[in-house]
Motif scaffolding. Structure first.
Motif, PDB file in Angstrom:
ATOM      1  N   UNK A   1      38.606  24.885 -37.790  1.00 23.07           N
ATOM      2  CA  UNK A   1      37.586  24.850 -36.741  1.00 23.07           C
ATOM      3  C   UNK A   1      36.656  26.044 -36.718  1.00 23.07           C
ATOM      4  N   UNK A   2      36.567  26.781 -37.817  1.00 22.17           N
ATOM      5  CA  UNK A   2      35.733  27.984 -37.842  1.00 22.17           C
ATOM      6  C   UNK A   2      34.254  27.645 -37.689  1.00 22.17           C
ATOM      7  N   UNK A   3      33.791  26.625 -38.428  1.00 23.07           N
ATOM      8  CA  UNK A   3      32.388  26.233 -38.365  1.00 23.07           C
ATOM      9  C   UNK A   3      32.057  25.687 -36.984  1.00 23.07           C
ATOM     10  N   UNK A   4      32.924  24.835 -36.454  1.00 21.63           N
ATOM     11  CA  UNK A   4      32.686  24.244 -35.142  1.00 21.63           C
ATOM     12  C   UNK A   4      32.608  25.319 -34.065  1.00 21.63           C
ATOM     13  N   UNK A   5      33.539  26.234 -34.042  1.00 18.40           N
ATOM     14  CA  UNK A   5      33.540  27.267 -32.996  1.00 18.40           C
ATOM     15  C   UNK A   5      32.342  28.198 -33.123  1.00 18.40           C
ATOM     16  N   UNK A   6      31.907  28.431 -34.374  1.00 24.50           N
ATOM     17  CA  UNK A   6      30.769  29.334 -34.573  1.00 24.50           C
ATOM     18  C   UNK A   6      29.496  28.754 -33.972  1.00 24.50           C
ATOM     19  N   UNK A   7      29.331  27.435 -34.075  1.00 24.60           N
ATOM     20  CA  UNK A   7      28.075  26.823 -33.663  1.00 24.60           C
ATOM     21  C   UNK A   7      28.150  26.081 -32.338  1.00 24.60           C
ATOM     22  N   UNK A   8      29.351  25.941 -31.785  1.00 26.15           N
ATOM     23  CA  UNK A   8      29.485  25.354 -30.452  1.00 26.15           C
ATOM     24  C   UNK A   8      30.288  26.344 -29.605  1.00 26.15           C
ATOM     25  N   UNK A   9      29.632  27.310 -29.013  1.00 24.33           N
ATOM     26  CA  UNK A   9      30.353  28.338 -28.254  1.00 24.33           C
ATOM     27  C   UNK A   9      31.137  27.760 -27.081  1.00 24.33           C
ATOM     28  N   UNK A  10      30.748  26.577 -26.594  1.00 24.02           N
ATOM     29  CA  UNK A  10      31.500  25.946 -25.505  1.00 24.02           C
ATOM     30  C   UNK A  10      32.949  25.657 -25.895  1.00 24.02           C
ATOM     31  N   UNK A  11      33.194  25.557 -27.198  1.00 19.41           N
ATOM     32  CA  UNK A  11      34.531  25.198 -27.677  1.00 19.41           C
ATOM     33  C   UNK A  11      35.313  26.384 -28.230  1.00 19.41           C
ATOM     34  N   UNK A  12      34.816  27.575 -28.068  1.00 19.08           N
ATOM     35  CA  UNK A  12      35.435  28.737 -28.720  1.00 19.08           C
ATOM     36  C   UNK A  12      36.880  28.960 -28.296  1.00 19.08           C
ATOM     37  N   UNK A  13      37.207  28.610 -27.072  1.00 17.36           N
ATOM     38  CA  UNK A  13      38.575  28.874 -26.595  1.00 17.36           C
ATOM     39  C   UNK A  13      39.472  27.635 -26.656  1.00 17.36           C
ATOM     40  N   UNK A  14      38.950  26.574 -27.248  1.00 22.13           N
ATOM     41  CA  UNK A  14      39.757  25.366 -27.413  1.00 22.13           C
ATOM     42  C   UNK A  14      40.687  25.557 -28.608  1.00 22.13           C
ATOM     43  N   UNK A  15      41.929  25.164 -28.470  1.00 23.95           N
ATOM     44  CA  UNK A  15      42.918  25.369 -29.533  1.00 23.95           C
ATOM     45  C   UNK A  15      42.691  24.407 -30.691  1.00 23.95           C
ATOM     46  N   UNK A  16      43.341  24.724 -31.821  1.00 21.73           N
ATOM     47  CA  UNK A  16      43.231  23.868 -33.002  1.00 21.73           C
ATOM     48  C   UNK A  16      43.667  22.440 -32.714  1.00 21.73           C
ATOM     49  N   UNK A  17      44.596  22.261 -31.807  1.00 19.83           N
ATOM     50  CA  UNK A  17      45.103  20.923 -31.506  1.00 19.83           C
ATOM     51  C   UNK A  17      44.007  19.997 -30.981  1.00 19.83           C
ATOM     52  N   UNK A  18      43.052  20.565 -30.248  1.00 20.15           N
ATOM     53  CA  UNK A  18      42.054  19.741 -29.566  1.00 20.15           C
ATOM     54  C   UNK A  18      40.629  19.969 -30.079  1.00 20.15           C
ATOM     55  N   UNK A  19      40.434  20.888 -30.993  1.00 22.34           N
ATOM     56  CA  UNK A  19      39.088  21.346 -31.325  1.00 22.34           C
ATOM     57  C   UNK A  19      38.167  20.227 -31.807  1.00 22.34           C
TER      58      UNK A  19
END
Length: 517
Positions: free
Chosen positions: A414-432
């Motif tokens: 989830x590195x790419x997703x978290x980098x570009x969607x800051x709303x999801x930065x604290x979502x765990x790998x299970x739900x990302x």
């Protein structure tokens, strides 16, 4: 006799057929800034900024020969007519053949008509030269691969040893000093509704050669395994596409450089360079499609796919274009593209697939918006590929990219997703990759409340793609496959099947199956 070299999307001096054939006489090196073109919905400021840098670089190259790139602004036919009125010598116009969008296609037809009308006053002719391995006219595809290879193995036209230029005072008079101007005076910006982009690449041949040398000697070793994931593609892809689109580097020049490098390559280098050269072939293959059928920009390649139920939905389109569909990998890719003017091919294909199948949007507005986002917009690749991914060619298997599976395969942590969607930065790998499945308590702890901080998916992906498949199946009758066969005859690749003939459904499935990247 003077020669006018009209630069369009061929912004270089090396392996430039038009310049090579014009150099025996004094030349006028001309670029026409066309405001109407830069106001189109498939063009943008990011494209113009890159183009302007390439023009300034071209001007610097010409200054080494004692000349300048002269510029005009307005409709091309009016600019050329105005220029020719001021010249007191017969003129031959030289340029490369351009496979652009419908706007440039219609413009070139008007130029041909204008020069025919003026052919005796003074003596004017227009010589166009092929580039990119594209064939004009192209009777059929049976021998196209051989034509391309022959074109790529021919000797390159070297940059001229010397050039003579028509004196500027013989072109513009004191009372019309703004009639023609230099590249530095080109406008810095054009009207554009897109946000400002961090341009990671500099336009022009000088920068393009540096990128090419870096790829062929440093970055290219892992090309074959790094082009699919957006995490590795930014560095692993060649990043030469905008330089090819504007002709800062010629296709033949690049193919021969790759072949020279392959002669000493081993291991991963050998496999990667072979894969890259194959994609250069496909690059030209797709441009040939638009050359052969320019209306592919606006009309479905297979007419029966016009029956597909894809009404324009403003809300869905707005969510898709801003990266708010609720599918994290889709939204991260769109936001990355908006910010950078580039994203790798797998993500481009996914963006089109999502818009076309689960969201059931018509491909034309999707196509125009994406084109404006791409700094490396190449109409001959863009429109055939959009239709291919949207399922409207009739000769390609529909590709319905699952955004969850794509994320799991290409962005496992989830590195790419978290980098570009800051709303999801604290979502765990299970739900990302499926944040809509999070229980409310987990949403609160991750500070990501569904439909407040980040949207739920616009539609149920499984149900929507089942409907999309049913809609496609509904139009595939006997007439569909008969038409698909004729489309395959005109546009299908012969690269893998030149020694055998295909008929019926097999031809409809197999013709042109390989993707560009």
């Amino acid at each position: 006799m003077w020669n006018l070299v009209w630069f369009k999307r061929d912004l270089r001096l090396h392996d430039h057929a038009a310049l090579w054939h014009a150099q025996q006489k004094p030349i006028i090196a001309l670029y026409i800034f066309e405001p109407d073109y830069w106001a189109l919905s498939d063009t943008s400021q990011r494209q113009w900024a890159f183009t302007r840098e390439a023009l300034l670089d071209l001007d610097h190259q010409l200054q080494r020969y004692g000349g300048r790139l002269l510029c005009m602004a307005g409709q091309a036919e009016h600019c050329l007519s105005q220029l020719l009125d001021r010249l007191d010598s017969p003129v031959v116009v030289h340029s490369h053949e351009e496979t652009g969008n419908l706007w440039t296609y219609d413009r070139d037809k008007r130029i041909k008509a204008l020069l025919r009308e003026r052919s005796d006053n003074p003596c004017i002719e227009w010589n166009e030269y092929p580039q990119n391995g594209v064939k004009r006219p192209n009777g059929n595809r049976d021998n196209w691969a051989q034509h391309w290879n022959t074109s790529m193995t021919q000797l390159q036209f070297p940059a001229p040893d010397a050039l003579s230029f028509v004196p500027l005072e013989q072109i513009k008079s004191a009372e019309h000093s703004d009639f023609i101007f230099t590249a530095e005076q080109l406008p810095v910006s054009v009207p554009c509704s897109l946000p400002e982009v961090h341009q990671p690449q500099t336009g022009g041949r000088t920068a393009g050669l540096a990128v090419m040398n870096d790829f062929l000697n440093q970055r290219g070793e892992y090309y074959r395994g790094s082009i699919s994931s957006p995490l590795t593609a930014e560095n692993g892809c060649s990043r030469l596409s905008p330089y090819l689109a504007l002709g800062c580097i010629g296709m033949r020049e690049l193919v021969q450089a790759v072949r020279n490098r392959r002669r000493t390559a081993e291991g991963r280098w050998k496999a990667s360079l072979s894969a890259f050269e194959s994609r250069l072939w496909w690059h030209c293959h797709f441009i040939q499609k638009l050359e052969d059928q320019p209306d592919m920009e606006i009309h479905n390649l297979h007419p029966l796919t016009e029956q597909l139920k894809r009404p324009f939905d403003e809300a869905k389109f707005e969510a898709w274009k801003t990266g708010n569909t609720g599918w994290p990998m889709v939204d991260a890719s769109m936001r990355y593209l908006i910010a950078n003017g580039w994203v790798n091919f797998r993500m481009r294909a996914m963006l089109i697939s999502i818009a076309s199948y689960p969201l059931a949007l018509p491909w034309q507005p999707v196509s125009r918006y994406l084109a404006s986002l791409f700094t490396d917009y190449e109409p001959g690749i863009h429109y055939p590929q959009v239709q291919m991914q949207a399922g409207t060619t009739g000769i390609n298997i529909p590709r319905m990219y699952n955004p969850i599976l794509q994320a799991q395969r290409l962005d496992a942590k989830g590195l790419f997703v978290r980098r570009w969607i800051p709303e999801l930065q604290q979502v765990s790998d299970q739900w990302i990759f499926e944040p809509w499945l999070m229980p409310r308590t987990i949403q609160e702890s991750a500070r990501c409340i569904l439909n407040k901080d980040y949207p739920a998916p616009l539609v149920d992906f499984s149900a929507a793609t089942r409907k999309a498949r049913a809609d496609l199946k509904a139009v595939r009758d006997s007439d569909f496959f008969a038409t698909a066969q004729s489309i395959g005859e005109k546009h299908g690749s012969r690269k893998r099947s030149s020694s055998r003939r295909m008929t019926g459904k097999k031809k409809a499935r197999d013709a042109g199956q390989m993707t560009l990247f």
